[in-house]
Write a protein that holds these residues in place. Structure first.
Motif, PDB file in Angstrom:
ATOM      1  N   SER A 124       0.832  -1.211   0.000  1.00  0.00           N
ATOM      2  CA  SER A 124       0.000   0.000   0.000  1.00  0.00           C
ATOM      3  C   SER A 124       0.865   1.259   0.000  1.00  0.00           C
ATOM      4  CB  SER A 124      -0.953   0.003   1.201  1.00  0.00           C
ATOM      5  OG  SER A 124      -0.241   0.094   2.423  1.00  0.00           O
ATOM      6  N   GLN A 125       1.951   1.243   0.754  1.00  0.00           N
ATOM      7  CA  GLN A 125       2.860   2.393   0.782  1.00  0.00           C
ATOM      8  C   GLN A 125       3.550   2.577  -0.566  1.00  0.00           C
ATOM      9  OE1 GLN A 125       5.494   2.778   4.315  1.00  0.00           O
ATOM     10  NE2 GLN A 125       4.600   0.811   4.876  1.00  0.00           N
ATOM     11  N   TRP A 126       4.042   1.466  -1.124  1.00  0.00           N
ATOM     12  CA  TRP A 126       4.744   1.541  -2.401  1.00  0.00           C
ATOM     13  C   TRP A 126       3.825   2.061  -3.489  1.00  0.00           C
ATOM     14  CZ3 TRP A 126       6.492  -4.136  -1.453  1.00  0.00           C
ATOM     15  CH2 TRP A 126       7.502  -4.167  -0.490  1.00  0.00           C
ATOM     16  N   LEU A 127       2.601   1.560  -3.523  1.00  0.00           N
ATOM     17  CA  LEU A 127       1.663   1.990  -4.565  1.00  0.00           C
ATOM     18  C   LEU A 127       1.251   3.448  -4.389  1.00  0.00           C
ATOM     19  CD1 LEU A 127      -0.526  -1.226  -4.903  1.00  0.00           C
ATOM     20  CD2 LEU A 127       1.235  -0.386  -6.485  1.00  0.00           C
ATOM     21  N   MET A 128       1.044   3.868  -3.140  1.00  0.00           N
ATOM     22  CA  MET A 128       0.697   5.285  -2.906  1.00  0.00           C
ATOM     23  C   MET A 128       1.784   6.195  -3.459  1.00  0.00           C
ATOM     24  SD  MET A 128      -0.941   5.908   0.851  1.00  0.00           S
ATOM     25  CE  MET A 128      -0.335   4.530   1.796  1.00  0.00           C
ATOM     26  N   ARG A 161       1.644   9.764   0.481  1.00  0.00           N
ATOM     27  CA  ARG A 161       2.642   9.227   1.427  1.00  0.00           C
ATOM     28  C   ARG A 161       2.776  10.146   2.640  1.00  0.00           C
ATOM     29  NH1 ARG A 161       4.216   5.708   3.070  1.00  0.00           N
ATOM     30  NH2 ARG A 161       6.452   5.806   3.003  1.00  0.00           N
ATOM     31  N   LEU A 162       2.726  11.441   2.407  1.00  0.00           N
ATOM     32  CA  LEU A 162       2.815  12.389   3.514  1.00  0.00           C
ATOM     33  C   LEU A 162       1.619  12.239   4.451  1.00  0.00           C
ATOM     34  CD1 LEU A 162       4.375  14.739   4.793  1.00  0.00           C
ATOM     35  CD2 LEU A 162       3.072  16.296   3.333  1.00  0.00           C
ATOM     36  N   ILE A 193      -1.599   5.362   8.280  1.00  0.00           N
ATOM     37  CA  ILE A 193      -2.678   4.803   7.466  1.00  0.00           C
ATOM     38  C   ILE A 193      -2.349   3.362   7.074  1.00  0.00           C
ATOM     39  CG2 ILE A 193      -3.910   5.000   5.261  1.00  0.00           C
ATOM     40  CD1 ILE A 193      -3.625   8.093   5.602  1.00  0.00           C
ATOM     41  N   HIS A 194      -1.067   3.097   6.745  1.00  0.00           N
ATOM     42  CA  HIS A 194      -0.708   1.730   6.372  1.00  0.00           C
ATOM     43  C   HIS A 194      -0.889   0.758   7.545  1.00  0.00           C
ATOM     44  CE1 HIS A 194       3.291   3.427   7.568  1.00  0.00           C
ATOM     45  NE2 HIS A 194       3.398   2.264   8.189  1.00  0.00           N
ATOM     46  N   ASP A 195      -0.763   1.239   8.782  1.00  0.00           N
ATOM     47  CA  ASP A 195      -1.047   0.402   9.961  1.00  0.00           C
ATOM     48  C   ASP A 195      -2.536   0.053   9.995  1.00  0.00           C
ATOM     49  OD1 ASP A 195       1.554   0.339  11.278  1.00  0.00           O
ATOM     50  OD2 ASP A 195       1.231   2.447  11.761  1.00  0.00           O
ATOM     51  N   HIS A 196      -3.369   1.035   9.709  1.00  0.00           N
ATOM     52  CA  HIS A 196      -4.821   0.792   9.715  1.00  0.00           C
ATOM     53  C   HIS A 196      -5.220  -0.170   8.594  1.00  0.00           C
ATOM     54  CE1 HIS A 196      -6.268   3.480  12.895  1.00  0.00           C
ATOM     55  NE2 HIS A 196      -5.236   4.230  12.582  1.00  0.00           N
ATOM     56  N   LEU A 197      -4.633   0.013   7.410  1.00  0.00           N
ATOM     57  CA  LEU A 197      -4.953  -0.877   6.290  1.00  0.00           C
ATOM     58  C   LEU A 197      -4.595  -2.329   6.615  1.00  0.00           C
ATOM     59  CD1 LEU A 197      -3.729   1.271   3.267  1.00  0.00           C
ATOM     60  CD2 LEU A 197      -6.099   0.760   3.900  1.00  0.00           C
ATOM     61  N   ALA A 198      -3.468  -2.518   7.289  1.00  0.00           N
ATOM     62  CA  ALA A 198      -3.002  -3.875   7.609  1.00  0.00           C
ATOM     63  C   ALA A 198      -3.521  -4.373   8.959  1.00  0.00           C
ATOM     64  CB  ALA A 198      -1.479  -3.903   7.606  1.00  0.00           C
ATOM     65  N   LYS A 199      -4.256  -3.508   9.677  1.00  0.00           N
ATOM     66  CA  LYS A 199      -4.751  -3.862  11.019  1.00  0.00           C
ATOM     67  C   LYS A 199      -3.597  -4.266  11.922  1.00  0.00           C
ATOM     68  CE  LYS A 199      -9.214  -5.285   9.177  1.00  0.00           C
ATOM     69  NZ  LYS A 199      -8.987  -5.009   7.787  1.00  0.00           N
ATOM     70  N   THR A 200      -2.543  -3.440  11.892  1.00  0.00           N
ATOM     71  CA  THR A 200      -1.356  -3.681  12.707  1.00  0.00           C
ATOM     72  C   THR A 200      -1.045  -2.440  13.530  1.00  0.00           C
ATOM     73  OG1 THR A 200       0.121  -2.905  10.938  1.00  0.00           O
ATOM     74  CG2 THR A 200      -0.305  -5.291  11.061  1.00  0.00           C
ATOM     75  N   LYS A 201      -0.106  -2.620  14.441  1.00  0.00           N
ATOM     76  CA  LYS A 201       0.460  -1.513  15.199  1.00  0.00           C
ATOM     77  C   LYS A 201       1.920  -1.848  15.430  1.00  0.00           C
ATOM     78  CE  LYS A 201      -0.951  -3.480  19.650  1.00  0.00           C
ATOM     79  NZ  LYS A 201      -1.624  -3.222  20.924  1.00  0.00           N
ATOM     80  N   VAL A 202       2.690  -0.869  15.845  1.00  0.00           N
ATOM     81  CA  VAL A 202       4.098  -1.093  16.145  1.00  0.00           C
ATOM     82  C   VAL A 202       4.257  -0.937  17.651  1.00  0.00           C
ATOM     83  CG1 VAL A 202       6.466  -0.325  15.741  1.00  0.00           C
ATOM     84  CG2 VAL A 202       4.800  -0.260  13.874  1.00  0.00           C
ATOM     85  N   ILE A 203       4.834  -1.976  18.276  1.00  0.00           N
ATOM     86  CA  ILE A 203       4.973  -1.969  19.732  1.00  0.00           C
ATOM     87  C   ILE A 203       6.436  -1.882  20.136  1.00  0.00           C
ATOM     88  CG2 ILE A 203       2.838  -3.256  20.099  1.00  0.00           C
ATOM     89  CD1 ILE A 203       4.690  -5.739  20.713  1.00  0.00           C
ATOM     90  N   ASP A 204       6.634  -1.420  21.348  1.00  0.00           N
ATOM     91  CA  ASP A 204       7.957  -1.367  21.961  1.00  0.00           C
ATOM     92  C   ASP A 204       8.135  -2.660  22.747  1.00  0.00           C
ATOM     93  OD1 ASP A 204      10.228  -0.888  23.532  1.00  0.00           O
ATOM     94  OD2 ASP A 204       9.771   1.258  23.682  1.00  0.00           O
ATOM     95  N   LEU A 205       9.061  -3.480  22.331  1.00  0.00           N
ATOM     96  CA  LEU A 205       9.261  -4.775  22.978  1.00  0.00           C
ATOM     97  C   LEU A 205       9.866  -4.655  24.368  1.00  0.00           C
ATOM     98  CD1 LEU A 205      10.556  -6.745  19.881  1.00  0.00           C
ATOM     99  CD2 LEU A 205       8.297  -6.893  20.952  1.00  0.00           C
TER     100      LEU A 205
END
Length: 177
Positions: free
Chosen positions: A119-123, A134-135, A149-161
């Motif tokens: 999704s990011q590459w195509l945008m 992209r901005l 937005i790419h997190d929402h599209l993939a239903k993901t989040k980034v966590i601090d381990l």
């Protein structure tokens, strides 16, 4: 009715926000971009990209396609294994953050690549407005949930381990630092 006093049940553990900070996500991105630049610039030079751009003022479509395909190949060579095994790129691994599903599980590889990265590459490839798309994608990180937005599209989040999650809360599956 029983004469024994009833003890109140233990309250469930409070949810912990283990979402990665903006600073850590930025650090990981910078590491990933620098690594990619070290791979792509020598290839672009070997293809005469700088001379062609100077002489013609534009990059021929066949050379542009070759560069894009090389970038994609290098992305998978550099990050494919870590994304598949741990939900991390090299930068995320170094910084100690990871991509997870909304219930803190390691995401499946193919949906992760298709929904989050493609999704990011195509945008970015959309003529004229690609840079604005992209901005907008990246600026969405400043919302309360700190998800692009790419997190929402993939239903993901980034966590601090490094932020411990109390027992009883879902923890990342197979993600280790």
């Amino acid at each position: 009715m029983s004469d024994q006093p009833q003890t109140p049940p233990f309250p469930p553990p409070q949810p912990v926000d283990n979402t990665a900070s903006l600073g850590k996500r930025l650090q990981a991105t910078i590491i990933d971009v620098v690594i990619m630049m070290f791979c792509i610039f020598p290839f672009a030079q070997s293809q005469g990209l700088m001379e062609i751009a100077e002489q013609q003022g534009a990059i021929p479509p066949e050379l542009a396609l070759k560069i894009v395909l090389f970038q994609l190949m290098m992305f998978f060579v550099l990050h494919g294994f870590l994304l598949h095994q741990f939900g991390q790129t090299i930068g995320k691994r170094i910084i100690g953050i990871a991509i997870v599903t909304m219930d803190n599980q390691k995401p499946a590889f193919i949906p992760l690549i298709v929904q989050r990265y493609a999704s990011q590459w195509l945008m970015g490839m959309v003529p004229v407005i690609g840079i604005l798309l992209r901005l907008a994608d990246v600026l969405a990180i400043f919302r309360d949930d700190r998800r692009c937005i790419h997190d929402h599209l993939a239903k993901t989040k980034v966590i601090d381990l490094r932020i411990p999650v109390p027992t009883g809360q879902a923890q990342p599956n197979s993600i280790i630092v």
